[in-house]
Design an enzyme around this catalytic site. Structure first.
Site, short mmCIF file in Angstrom:
data_model
loop_
_atom_site.label_atom_id
_atom_site.label_comp_id
_atom_site.label_asym_id
_atom_site.label_seq_id
_atom_site.Cartn_x
_atom_site.Cartn_y
_atom_site.Cartn_z
N GLU A 34 10.93 0.75 104.36
CA GLU A 34 10.79 -0.18 103.25
C GLU A 34 10.69 0.54 101.91
O GLU A 34 11.28 0.11 100.92
CB GLU A 34 9.57 -1.08 103.45
CG GLU A 34 9.71 -2.07 104.60
CD GLU A 34 10.84 -3.07 104.38
OE1 GLU A 34 11.23 -3.30 103.22
OE2 GLU A 34 11.34 -3.60 105.38
N GLN A 39 15.32 0.22 95.77
CA GLN A 39 16.21 0.89 94.82
C GLN A 39 17.29 1.75 95.49
O GLN A 39 18.03 2.44 94.80
CB GLN A 39 15.42 1.79 93.85
CG GLN A 39 14.19 1.18 93.25
CD GLN A 39 14.49 0.11 92.23
OE1 GLN A 39 15.63 -0.01 91.79
NE2 GLN A 39 13.50 -0.68 91.85
N THR A 40 17.38 1.75 96.82
CA THR A 40 18.36 2.60 97.51
C THR A 40 19.17 1.77 98.49
O THR A 40 18.61 1.00 99.25
CB THR A 40 17.64 3.74 98.27
OG1 THR A 40 16.73 4.40 97.39
CG2 THR A 40 18.65 4.75 98.79
N GLY A 78 15.74 10.04 94.48
CA GLY A 78 15.31 9.43 93.23
C GLY A 78 14.00 8.67 93.36
O GLY A 78 13.44 8.55 94.45
N TYR A 79 13.54 8.15 92.22
CA TYR A 79 12.29 7.37 92.19
C TYR A 79 11.17 8.13 92.91
O TYR A 79 10.61 7.68 93.89
CB TYR A 79 12.50 5.99 92.81
CG TYR A 79 13.55 5.18 92.09
CD1 TYR A 79 13.22 4.40 90.99
CD2 TYR A 79 14.88 5.22 92.50
CE1 TYR A 79 14.19 3.68 90.30
CE2 TYR A 79 15.85 4.50 91.82
CZ TYR A 79 15.50 3.73 90.73
OH TYR A 79 16.46 3.03 90.05
N TYR A 116 5.66 -7.12 97.85
CA TYR A 116 6.77 -7.17 98.81
C TYR A 116 6.55 -6.20 99.97
O TYR A 116 6.67 -6.57 101.15
CB TYR A 116 8.12 -6.87 98.15
CG TYR A 116 9.15 -6.53 99.19
CD1 TYR A 116 9.70 -7.55 99.97
CD2 TYR A 116 9.48 -5.21 99.48
CE1 TYR A 116 10.59 -7.25 100.99
CE2 TYR A 116 10.37 -4.91 100.50
CZ TYR A 116 10.92 -5.93 101.25
OH TYR A 116 11.78 -5.63 102.27
N ASP A 134 12.09 -10.04 98.34
CA ASP A 134 12.76 -8.99 97.58
C ASP A 134 13.93 -9.61 96.82
O ASP A 134 14.06 -10.84 96.74
CB ASP A 134 13.24 -7.86 98.51
CG ASP A 134 14.39 -8.29 99.41
OD1 ASP A 134 14.68 -9.51 99.52
OD2 ASP A 134 15.02 -7.40 100.02
N CYS A 196 30.72 -17.09 101.40
CA CYS A 196 30.23 -18.42 101.79
C CYS A 196 30.95 -18.96 103.01
O CYS A 196 30.38 -19.72 103.80
CB CYS A 196 30.36 -19.39 100.62
SG CYS A 196 29.39 -18.93 99.16
N CYS A 199 29.07 -17.88 106.03
CA CYS A 199 27.62 -18.01 105.97
C CYS A 199 27.15 -18.99 107.05
O CYS A 199 27.62 -20.14 107.11
CB CYS A 199 27.17 -18.51 104.60
SG CYS A 199 25.38 -18.77 104.48
N CYS A 205 23.04 -25.19 101.85
CA CYS A 205 22.97 -24.54 100.54
C CYS A 205 23.44 -25.49 99.43
O CYS A 205 24.60 -25.90 99.41
CB CYS A 205 23.83 -23.28 100.55
SG CYS A 205 23.83 -22.38 98.99
#
Length: 333
Positions: A34, A39-40, A78-79, A116, A134, A196, A199, A205
């Protein structure tokens, strides 16, 4: 259980991607996946996940490591605050007996654990019926309910209502439901050109007539920074120093200053009179856009940068230096 839940969970069982952390309930491995996925992209996460576990196979192993070793294994992802927080968390949990808290509210007290991550970990590892929201879930629910500008509270309330219906059935695990919603957003209900037509829950939806309208794009504000980097080259390599601060803290890099007069301050700091300009480059963080002027000067000492954890920014700076050296040494004509 509502029909939308039945249909989506059945789709998830049949079509979920085969990922190394799928079906795993070990809280350390769930947490690592997680944290990496923030961000990845998934395809980038897999090799980092496997490399990190090979080096630190357990929470105890991570807790015993030096921060610099952790950042070196994390290098390129990163991060880096995520890696520092994960290391601190491991030390804190191991010091308290090595057992993770089992509820999302208790997990949020640990370093680097936000709403999250706490909900995802508690639902997947411990079966707590708590909604994990998220960016994928926000997009899916915005389209289901045709919400163009939903508030965070509005999305959270909708996610909790769906989770409550699941809990009443005493059927599938909360972790499966959270992952099913996220999987739908990651593979079908995409930000652009959503599929869609395939889906599994399209009939539920309200936004399927114009899915890209929901949710409306968020304005992304970036602060522009003007920086100067000074590459000091010596017989042993390049002079590096350990960075401080929330973004690249703990990593190593070349000396750098921000704003007007930056080069002059760097020259004074190292007792130099001049430096050669090599060029400039750009680099972006989530909320920062950097423009870096790169200079070089001779130095009496240095080290091999490969021995230290470097950010992508410093790797780009050193690549510019190497390119400059190569052009100087290339034969004419």
């Amino acid at each position: 259980m509502s029909s939308v839940q039945t249909v989506l969970l059945e789709w998830f069982r049949q079509h979920q991607r085969k990922l190394p952390w799928r079906g795993v309930t070990d809280p350390y491995k769930v947490l690592l996946s997680e944290v990496l996925l923030q961000q990845t992209r998934v395809e980038q996460t897999i090799p980092y996940y496997e490399r990190f576990l090979a080096r630190f196979p357990s929470l105890e192993a991570l807790s015993r490591a030096d921060q610099e070793d952790v950042l070196k294994v994390w290098q390129g992802c990163g991060y880096y605050a995520r890696a520092r927080n994960l290391h601190r968390l491991a030390q804190q949990v191991v010091a308290a007996g090595g057992v993770f808290p089992r509820t999302s509210s208790a997990l949020r007290a640990l370093p680097g654990i936000g709403p999250y991550t706490a909900a995802a970990l508690a639902s997947i590892a411990f079966g707590e019926p708590v909604a994990a929201v998220d960016g994928n879930v926000r997009r899916v629910l915005s389209r289901w309910y045709a919400w163009e500008k939903p508030t965070a509270g509005q999305i959270q309330q909708a996610a909790e209502a769906l989770m409550a219906g699941l809990a009443q059935s005493q059927g599938p695990s909360p972790g499966d439901w959270n992952q099913a919603l996220m999987e739908l957003g990651a593979t079908v209900c995409l930000p652009k050109n959503p599929a869609c037509g395939r889906c599994p829950v399209a009939r539920f939806c309200l936004g399927q007539a114009a899915p890209e309208r929901y949710p409306g794009a968020k304005e992304r504000k970036q602060r522009r920074l003007e920086l100067t980097a000074l590459v000091l080259q010596g017989p042993g390599g390049v002079y590096l120093e350990q960075r401080q601060g929330p973004i690249l803290g703990g990593l190593w890099g070349v000396p750098m200053e921000e704003g007007p007069g930056a080069l002059a301050r760097l020259l004074v700091r190292f007792g130099l009179e001049r430096a050669e300009r090599l060029g400039s480059l750009r680099h972006e963080f989530t909320h920062r856009k950097l423009h870096i002027e790169v200079y070089r000067a001779p130095w009496v000492a240095g080290e091999n940068p490969a021995s230290r954890p470097l950010s992508r920014l410093d790797q780009k700076i050193l690549a510019l230096v190497e390119a400059n050296l190569s052009s100087q040494h290339s034969p004419a004509g």
